[in-house]
Design an enzyme around this catalytic site. Sequence first.
Site, PDB file in Angstrom:
ATOM      1  N   HIS A   1       0.797  -1.232   0.000  1.00 13.29           N
ATOM      2  CA  HIS A   1       0.000   0.000   0.000  1.00 13.29           C
ATOM      3  C   HIS A   1       0.824   1.273   0.000  1.00 13.29           C
ATOM      4  CE1 HIS A   1       1.095  -0.172   4.240  1.00 13.29           C
ATOM      5  NE2 HIS A   1       0.805   1.113   4.295  1.00 13.29           N
TER       6      HIS A   1
HETATM    7  C1  UD1 Z   1      -1.806   5.659   5.458  1.00 15.40           C
HETATM    8  C2  UD1 Z   1      -0.485   6.196   5.987  1.00 15.40           C
HETATM    9  C3  UD1 Z   1       0.566   5.097   5.926  1.00 15.40           C
HETATM   10  C4  UD1 Z   1       0.096   3.851   6.649  1.00 15.40           C
HETATM   11  C5  UD1 Z   1      -1.259   3.423   6.098  1.00 15.40           C
HETATM   12  C6  UD1 Z   1      -1.781   2.251   6.884  1.00 15.40           C
HETATM   13  C7  UD1 Z   1       0.076   8.567   5.607  1.00 15.40           C
HETATM   14  C8  UD1 Z   1       0.863   9.497   4.788  1.00 15.40           C
HETATM   15  N1  UD1 Z   1       0.008   7.291   5.153  1.00 15.40           N
HETATM   16  O1  UD1 Z   1      -1.628   5.324   4.082  1.00 15.40           O
HETATM   17  O2  UD1 Z   1       1.755   5.555   6.560  1.00 15.40           O
HETATM   18  O3  UD1 Z   1       1.035   2.843   6.412  1.00 15.40           O
HETATM   19  O4  UD1 Z   1      -2.186   4.517   6.211  1.00 15.40           O
HETATM   20  O5  UD1 Z   1      -2.648   1.461   6.135  1.00 15.40           O
HETATM   21  O6  UD1 Z   1      -0.475   8.949   6.615  1.00 15.40           O
HETATM   22  N2  UD1 Z   1      -9.103   4.861   1.494  1.00 15.40           N
HETATM   23  C9  UD1 Z   1     -10.322   4.208   1.531  1.00 15.40           C
HETATM   24  N3  UD1 Z   1     -10.911   4.016   2.751  1.00 15.40           N
HETATM   25  C10 UD1 Z   1     -10.371   4.446   3.912  1.00 15.40           C
HETATM   26  C11 UD1 Z   1      -9.143   5.109   3.849  1.00 15.40           C
HETATM   27  C12 UD1 Z   1      -8.521   5.303   2.638  1.00 15.40           C
HETATM   28  O7  UD1 Z   1     -10.850   3.814   0.500  1.00 15.40           O
HETATM   29  O8  UD1 Z   1     -10.972   4.218   4.972  1.00 15.40           O
HETATM   30  C13 UD1 Z   1      -8.443   5.048   0.173  1.00 15.40           C
HETATM   31  C14 UD1 Z   1      -8.728   6.429  -0.433  1.00 15.40           C
HETATM   32  O9  UD1 Z   1      -8.797   6.280  -1.812  1.00 15.40           O
HETATM   33  C15 UD1 Z   1      -7.474   7.211  -0.054  1.00 15.40           C
HETATM   34  C16 UD1 Z   1      -6.399   6.132  -0.127  1.00 15.40           C
HETATM   35  O10 UD1 Z   1      -7.027   4.955   0.345  1.00 15.40           O
HETATM   36  O11 UD1 Z   1      -7.223   8.272  -0.932  1.00 15.40           O
HETATM   37  C17 UD1 Z   1      -5.182   6.442   0.721  1.00 15.40           C
HETATM   38  O12 UD1 Z   1      -5.559   6.664   2.091  1.00 15.40           O
HETATM   39  P1  UD1 Z   1      -4.610   7.510   3.062  1.00 15.40           P
HETATM   40  O13 UD1 Z   1      -5.138   7.491   4.441  1.00 15.40           O
HETATM   41  O14 UD1 Z   1      -4.335   8.851   2.466  1.00 15.40           O
HETATM   42  O15 UD1 Z   1      -3.233   6.772   2.977  1.00 15.40           O
HETATM   43  P2  UD1 Z   1      -2.872   5.221   3.130  1.00 15.40           P
HETATM   44  O16 UD1 Z   1      -2.334   4.756   1.821  1.00 15.40           O
HETATM   45  O17 UD1 Z   1      -3.994   4.483   3.733  1.00 15.40           O
HETATM   46  N1  UDP Z   2      -3.345  -5.787   8.880  1.00 10.58           N
HETATM   47  C1  UDP Z   2      -4.633  -6.280   9.089  1.00 10.58           C
HETATM   48  N2  UDP Z   2      -5.373  -6.657   7.990  1.00 10.58           N
HETATM   49  C2  UDP Z   2      -4.896  -6.560   6.713  1.00 10.58           C
HETATM   50  C3  UDP Z   2      -3.578  -6.061   6.529  1.00 10.58           C
HETATM   51  C4  UDP Z   2      -2.839  -5.681   7.628  1.00 10.58           C
HETATM   52  O1  UDP Z   2      -5.087  -6.402  10.230  1.00 10.58           O
HETATM   53  O2  UDP Z   2      -5.622  -6.911   5.770  1.00 10.58           O
HETATM   54  C5  UDP Z   2      -2.572  -5.325  10.053  1.00 10.58           C
HETATM   55  C6  UDP Z   2      -1.214  -5.947  10.260  1.00 10.58           C
HETATM   56  O3  UDP Z   2      -1.297  -7.074  11.103  1.00 10.58           O
HETATM   57  C7  UDP Z   2      -0.411  -4.832  10.907  1.00 10.58           C
HETATM   58  C8  UDP Z   2      -1.060  -3.579  10.383  1.00 10.58           C
HETATM   59  O4  UDP Z   2      -2.314  -3.947   9.838  1.00 10.58           O
HETATM   60  O5  UDP Z   2      -0.569  -4.826  12.321  1.00 10.58           O
HETATM   61  C9  UDP Z   2      -0.178  -2.979   9.326  1.00 10.58           C
HETATM   62  O6  UDP Z   2      -0.836  -1.957   8.688  1.00 10.58           O
HETATM   63  P1  UDP Z   2      -0.353  -1.365   7.310  1.00 10.58           P
HETATM   64  O7  UDP Z   2       0.498  -2.348   6.596  1.00 10.58           O
HETATM   65  O8  UDP Z   2      -1.563  -0.855   6.639  1.00 10.58           O
HETATM   66  O9  UDP Z   2       0.492  -0.096   7.768  1.00 10.58           O
HETATM   67  P2  UDP Z   2       2.039   0.122   8.132  1.00 10.58           P
HETATM   68  O10 UDP Z   2       2.389  -0.804   9.223  1.00 10.58           O
HETATM   69  O11 UDP Z   2       2.823  -0.102   6.876  1.00 10.58           O
HETATM   70  O12 UDP Z   2       2.073   1.550   8.531  1.00 10.58           O
END
Ligand code: UD1
Ligand code: UDP
Length: 358
Positions: free
Chosen positions: A201
């Site tokens: 992601h």
């Molecule tokens: C964010 C964090 C990242 C973290 C990740 C965990 C930042 C810069 N990034 O990335 O560090 O690893 O969360 O998963 O803060 N979206 C949905 N539903 C939701 C949320 C998001 O559909 O509930 C989609 C939207 O299209 C959105 C995209 O995901 O634009 C990205 O979401 P965003 O929260 O900006 O960043 P993540 O990639 O989730």
């Molecule tokens: N995770 C989860 N379901 C999923 C994918 C990840 O519960 O489908 C959990 C995973 O065990 C870990 C956390 O989400 O604890 C990691 O989140 P993510 O990879 O989105 O973010 P990051 O750690 O890279 O910030």
Amino acid sequence: MISLVVGTRPEIIKMGPIVLELERRQMDFDIIHTAQHYDRELSTVFFNDLGLPDPDRTLDVGSGSQAEQTGEALVKLERTFGETEPDVVLVEGDTNSVLAGALAAAKMGIDVGHVEAGLRSHDLRMPEEHNRKLTDHLSSFLFAPTTTAEENLKKENVWGRIWVTGNTVIDACMTFMEVAAEKSDILDKIGFERFCLATAHRKENVDDRDVLSEFVETFLESPVPVIYPIHPRTVKMLKEFALYDRLSRSENVQLLPPVGYLDFLLLMRGCEFILTDSGGIQEEATSPNIRKKVFVLRTSTERPEAVEAGYCKVVGTESKRALAAINAYTEKGEHPTSPSPYGDGTASARIVDALGNS
Ligand code: UD1
Ligand code: UDP
């Protein structure tokens, strides 16, 4: 009063054990959810799985550009802290919600505590690297998971006090694996006898067509079939780059929506190895009840301890290199067994001890 700010999936999971510890000790706290993540499967499911109280406030920040999302969270958190008047604001990790929480609090003269302080990828393409560096320098209390993270903080002359605590995600793995084994039926839904587990992601990966195409190639060609719970950001980009159908039609890949924590714990425990660009999963793989090799689909990691302990291997984003490493590993069949560099599952107690004594 301690105000815990969360915004995304990993923050809820990693703050969870601290919430439970604060409850056990009957300490005064509230939970503010920015709702950077708002879908049930990225948010509410984790409150339910970990048995956490509902957030006291939800700020509906949602999605947006980096500046829009950070800016909106900053304004809404400042307003909230003005009303709730916490003594300490606790943030966890490196998301935009974390930076907004730390900056809003610091500008109001409220002490900031940073859980998971001191991680550095030294890759400035990553929004997370900006967020974690800035947050560390705004914090009075720095909870470094390892001595490597502590060294990073010392090198940068942060002015807050540092504690080395381990990572609360190990607490979560240790506490919830048995609950998962009892409650989750995810393994009944898996169509393969043996599988590896994939997630992806990161913005700098999945928003880049070439990198995402390489990931798809890696999953299609993996020598062990792939279970792949897809983050919504990645679904959007796979569709935009016309890559989604190739993946969904493959017999080597089973796509799932993002799964809850109990399901994910069983998938980590049951898989042969992990392919990911996640941060937290690199740590969880070292938990004594998981112990899995992780091929890190990135060019850097801010978790070098997991590499040194033999769990993670940074293989870059190109399919050819990733597959060579995966094939070499599956042929050899040696599994990592070292103790976790992220502690013994007592990080949350150490953090709450430190907060109680400060
Ligand atoms: C964010 C964090 C990242 C973290 C990740 C965990 C930042 C810069 N990034 O990335 O560090 O690893 O969360 O998963 O803060 N979206 C949905 N539903 C939701 C949320 C998001 O559909 O509930 C989609 C939207 O299209 C959105 C995209 O995901 O634009 C990205 O979401 P965003 O929260 O900006 O960043 P993540 O990639 O989730
Ligand atoms: N995770 C989860 N379901 C999923 C994918 C990840 O519960 O489908 C959990 C995973 O065990 C870990 C956390 O989400 O604890 C990691 O989140 P993510 O990879 O989105 O973010 P990051 O750690 O890279 O910030």
